[in-house]
Design a protein around this motif. Structure first.
Motif, short mmCIF file in Angstrom:
data_model
loop_
_atom_site.label_atom_id
_atom_site.label_comp_id
_atom_site.label_asym_id
_atom_site.label_seq_id
_atom_site.Cartn_x
_atom_site.Cartn_y
_atom_site.Cartn_z
N SER A 330 0.85 -1.20 0.00
CA SER A 330 0.00 0.00 0.00
C SER A 330 0.87 1.24 0.00
O SER A 330 2.00 1.23 0.49
N GLU A 331 0.34 2.31 -0.55
CA GLU A 331 1.01 3.61 -0.55
C GLU A 331 -0.06 4.69 -0.45
O GLU A 331 -1.24 4.46 -0.73
N SER A 332 0.35 5.87 -0.03
CA SER A 332 -0.61 6.96 0.13
C SER A 332 -1.15 7.38 -1.23
O SER A 332 -0.55 7.13 -2.28
N LEU A 333 -2.29 8.05 -1.20
CA LEU A 333 -2.90 8.52 -2.44
C LEU A 333 -1.97 9.50 -3.15
O LEU A 333 -1.81 9.44 -4.38
N ARG A 334 -1.32 10.39 -2.40
CA ARG A 334 -0.43 11.37 -3.03
C ARG A 334 0.74 10.66 -3.71
O ARG A 334 1.15 11.02 -4.82
#
Length: 874
Positions: A330-334
């Motif tokens: 997972s990674e942040s939306l930004r």
């Protein structure tokens, strides 16, 4: 005293002074009468009253300070600064233009950084939205795409997400009323998509769970741009019926202009997948969706990743044949939106900061030179009682006024630049209104201007602190400059040269990288190659697919000027990921561990000849290959190199789910299969597109000996004749596609080259100015030296030696800094190392040549000074 009271006194200062004079006169008169009462004469009493009353000027100043008239001092400094600006227009223009270049460049890059990395994303609690990717433990992944069954597994088992959603890209054909068919970019999404991003429609509604059940009537939500372009912004578009891939669909909503998730989409439509739709099938054919999730309140990103890791481990054990090599990340939306451009933007921001620093040092040198000529003025002010702080404030006010003027011009230039090229930037950066000037950026520019003014305004103020009053007041104006402040000016030269070297090396590395990228073999010939796409409905029958594409193929073959035509499901440079797992009859089989993972491509017609891709060995497909059950396949050189080095793959077999497919040919490696032509080529397998399943979405490549654009109209008419309900999409030349694929590295290179060029010019102008000013101020010394026997060469070397010494010092320090900073460019380079010695040597020569020229001219002018004239001016 309150600020309001101080401002009122400042505005009515004439009345205050009048009242103060009256009060002081009253007290002196009262004191004089008291002395007269003791027997003094009026003259004696008046002198005694004045002595006892004290210095009137000092009392006035104390009264001014007591009531807070520091604002008036600032106002006086401002008026004096503007008088200085008017008196020296040439100096002002030089300073303002220099600062406008530095501040304008920095502000423009900051606008990009603010839009991508700093500005709040336009979604509620956007920091809780994460992008979930599926990554292979070994080998190439598929761009983070997730398999549909794995999505439903995460949705059912996770404990970290309050909302989980997916979408996939689609390219349907839209027919609205009597309009011609139009190709549109669409997204199929589940009902949770709108809840996750939390953006309300501008008109109508979004689709919900009822729209996403299997066989439900199709609903359409339009993007703002599509609503404007396709329907003219008609507010009555809600509930209008359209044909989408030859099926009835209802327009139910229009999204606002600021919603771009994902970017460049014309419409959203409901997805009808269910958790049981694929049954036990979990292979690569299900891997085509993008997954996003919203964290539950209080759940951290680290906890969510741990939850995903647990679920991934469970699926690896439960489905070892398909899931053993995959894990969730997972990674942040930004990061998912802008992570790819973050390194480039940070490098450009640092580079623009270096350019601004060079500009400030240049201006500081100019101010130092002017301050040297004002030593007599400063000494006189100090002799009359001005404090160090008062003089410092005067210099800071002058420099700040100049930088604010330069900042305004730089801000205006940045505004024009951003407005003109903002929509021409690559990818998401080019979305309408995405990169734009706003108050935050304007405030940054003005704050930057004020800080720059204070920073380089300190240099002349500090220099004049050390001036001796007696010597400064005694000597003439023509002798003031001498060598005062020369050490600081040469230190500034060293810093400018060092920073210029960093920018030149960075620009040279990016330029060489882009050159390598463009000149490396592509595996196809883009010259005179036209491409376009036609996308048949997903549910089209294989026979209908083959008849349609055969009809278009034969029609285009008959067009004048066409030499070859072929079809492929995804063109090079297209961000398309479709991979398959294979076993091979020459490799040992390991249960649940496929021997080969490769990109799949489906071709038809005379694709290899049309694209210019060489056939290395064996043969290509022929008509009989499309009618047999076990169709033959082609592989690329990279697959042979990795899995059969030195061997002959012709006649060998790749095995998929127990079915063998014979390798009949080997084709050359093609770059850009996974999107970017900078990526390394991986294993690829080519299949016949017209097999028993049929590939409904294809791109044509048309090679001709006429300009490709001349064929566009005839091709559109031909496709319409074959099937009036189909549309031609993405008509572009292959050269244009390649240019688009390298748009980001080309932009990075162009900006850094521009910064390096401006920095070099500013550094050379600064060096020329310092040497020329030194020559002008030391004319008497030159005359004395020449009168005592110094040759003209010695006089020239006198000035060259110190300037070149400073430049070489700057080169040495800049070289060390460059070795450290160029590591930031590693991820953006292709075919060149960050510490390439040849690039360093070229950059040093590019820098030293103009620096030497800038130093040599004023040095030669010094050697041409007439000693008689120089001594006569003493």
């Amino acid at each position: 005293m309150s600020l309001f009271r101080k401002l009122m006194l400042l505005l009515r200062r004439d009345r205050f002074r009048s009242d103060l004079e009256e009060e002081m006169a009253f007290h002196r008169a009262e004191q004089q009468r008291e002395f007269e009462a003791t027997g003094m004469t009026p003259e004696q009493a008046g002198r005694a009253a004045k002595r006892q009353f004290g210095n009137a000027m000092k009392l006035r100043e104390q009264s001014h300070e007591a009531v807070g008239f520091r604002l008036e001092s600032v106002w006086q400094d401002l008026r004096y600064a503007f008088r200085q600006i008017v008196r020296s227009p040439g100096f002002t223009v030089a300073v303002v233009l220099t600062l406008a270049l530095g501040i304008g460049a920095t502000t423009s890059i900051y606008t990009l950084v603010y839009a991508t990395l700093l500005r709040n994303l336009p979604y509620p609690d956007a920091d809780r939205i994460v992008h979930i990717e599926d990554m292979r433990l070994q080998g190439h992944s598929t761009g983070g795409l997730v398999g549909v069954p794995r999505f439903f597994d995460v949705n059912a088992r996770n404990r970290s997400f309050e909302t989980l959603s997916y979408f996939y890209f689609d390219h349907p054909t839209l027919i609205a009323g009597t309009q011609l068919p139009m190709p549109v970019k669409a997204v199929g999404a589940d009902s949770q998509f709108w809840q996750l991003f939390g953006v309300q429609p501008l008109l109508g509604r979004t689709f919900d769970e009822r729209d996403c059940i299997p066989n439900a009537p199709d609903a359409v939500v339009l993007s703002f741009a599509a609503w404007q372009q396709l329907f003219g912004g008609d507010r009555g578009v809600i509930d209008r019926q359209v044909l989408l891939d030859q099926k009835q669909a209802t327009i139910v909503g229009v999204m606002p202009a600021g919603f771009h998730m994902p970017n460049g989409i014309d419409l959203w439509r409901p997805s009808h997948f269910t958790s049981t739709q694929f049954g036990d099938y979990r292979h690569e054919g299900t891997r085509f969706i993008n997954v996003y999730a919203r964290l539950k309140p209080g759940v951290t990103a680290q906890a969510a990743q741990a939850d995903l890791a647990t679920i991934g481990g469970q699926l690896q054990r439960e489905h070892p044949a398909t899931d053993a090599v995959w894990q969730f990340r997972s990674e942040s939306l930004r990061d998912s939106l802008y992570g790819a451009v973050r390194p480039a933007l940070l490098v450009l921001l640092i580079a623009s900061g270096f350019l601004l620093l060079i500009a400030c040092l240049n201006v500081a040198n100019l101010l130092l030179s002017r301050a040297t000529g004002r030593e007599r003025e400063v000494a006189l002010r100090r002799a009359l009682g001005a404090s160090e702080g008062r003089i410092l404030l005067q210099f800071l006010t002058e420099s700040t006024v100049l930088t604010l003027i330069g900042g305004c011009f730089g801000l205006a230039a940045s505004y024009v630049l951003v407005r003109e090229i903002g929509t021409k930037l690559p990818g998401r950066l080019g979305a309408p209104g995405f990169v734009a000037m706003n108050w935050s950026v304007a405030g940054f520019a003005l704050e930057l201007s004020a800080c720059a003014g204070i920073a380089f305004g300190l240099a002349p103020a500090w220099q004049n602190r050390r001036v001796e009053l007696n010597s400064a007041l005694k000597r003439g104006e023509t002798r003031l400059a001498g060598s005062t402040g020369s050490g600081l000016r040469h230190a500034f030269i060293a810093v400018q040269v060092g920073l210029s070297l960093i920018l030149l090396v960075g620009a040279s590395l990016l330029a060489e990288s882009l050159w390598n990228l463009m000149k490396s073999p592509l595996g196809f010939d883009p010259d005179h190659l036209l491409t376009f796409a036609v996308n048949l409905p997903w549910n089209a029958k294989p026979a209908a697919i083959r008849n349609f594409y055969t009809g278009v193929q034969q029609g285009i073959e008959s067009l004048p000027g066409v030499t070859a035509i072929g079809q492929i499901d995804a063109l090079p440079t297209t961000d398309w990921h479709l991979r398959s797992n294979f076993d091979a009859d020459w490799l040992p089989r390991i249960p649940n561990r496929p021997a080969i993972n490769a990109e799949d491509r489906h071709i038809a017609g005379d694709y290899l000849r049309a694209a210019g891709t060489p056939l290395i060995a064996g043969r290509t497909f022929n008509e009989s290959d499309f009618d047999i059950k076990d169709t033959p396949i082609l592989v690329n050189q990279e697959l042979v190199r990795q899995y059969l080095p030195g061997g002959n793959p012709i006649g060998r077999h790749l095995i998929v789910l127990g079915t063998s497919f014979e390798i009949v040919g080997v084709v050359g490696n093609v770059r850009g299969t996974a999107g970017s032509i900078a990526q390394a080529v991986g294993p690829e397998v080519y299949w016949p597109a017209d097999d028993e399943q049929g590939v409904g979405q294809r791109s044509f490549v048309v090679r001709s000996h006429v300009p490709p654009e001349e064929l566009t109209k005839a091709i559109r008419e031909l496709v319409h004749r074959v099937d009036p309900q189909q549309a031609v999409a993405n008509v572009r030349t292959m050269d244009d596609l390649i240019s688009t694929s390298v748009a980001q590295p080309r932009l990075n290179m162009a900006l850094l080259v521009a910064f390096a060029g401006i920095a070099l010019v500013l550094a050379c102008v600064g060096i020329y100015g310092v040497v020329a000013y030194s020559v002008a101020q030391r004319r008497q010394e030159i005359g004395v030296r020449m009168a005592l026997g110094a040759s003209r060469g010695q006089i020239s070397m006198l000035f060259l030696r110190r300037t070149l010494s400073a430049a070489l010092t700057g080169l040495a320090c800049g070289g060390v800094a460059t070795l450290l900073l160029t590591r930031l460019l590693r991820s953006q380079l292709y075919g060149v190392e960050p510490n390439n010695p040849l690039t360093f040597l070229i950059a040093v020569l590019l820098l030293l040549t103009p620096v030497l020229v800038a130093s040599l001219r004023p040095a030669l002018q010094a050697a041409s000074v007439d000693p008689v004239e120089a001594l006569r001016t003493e």
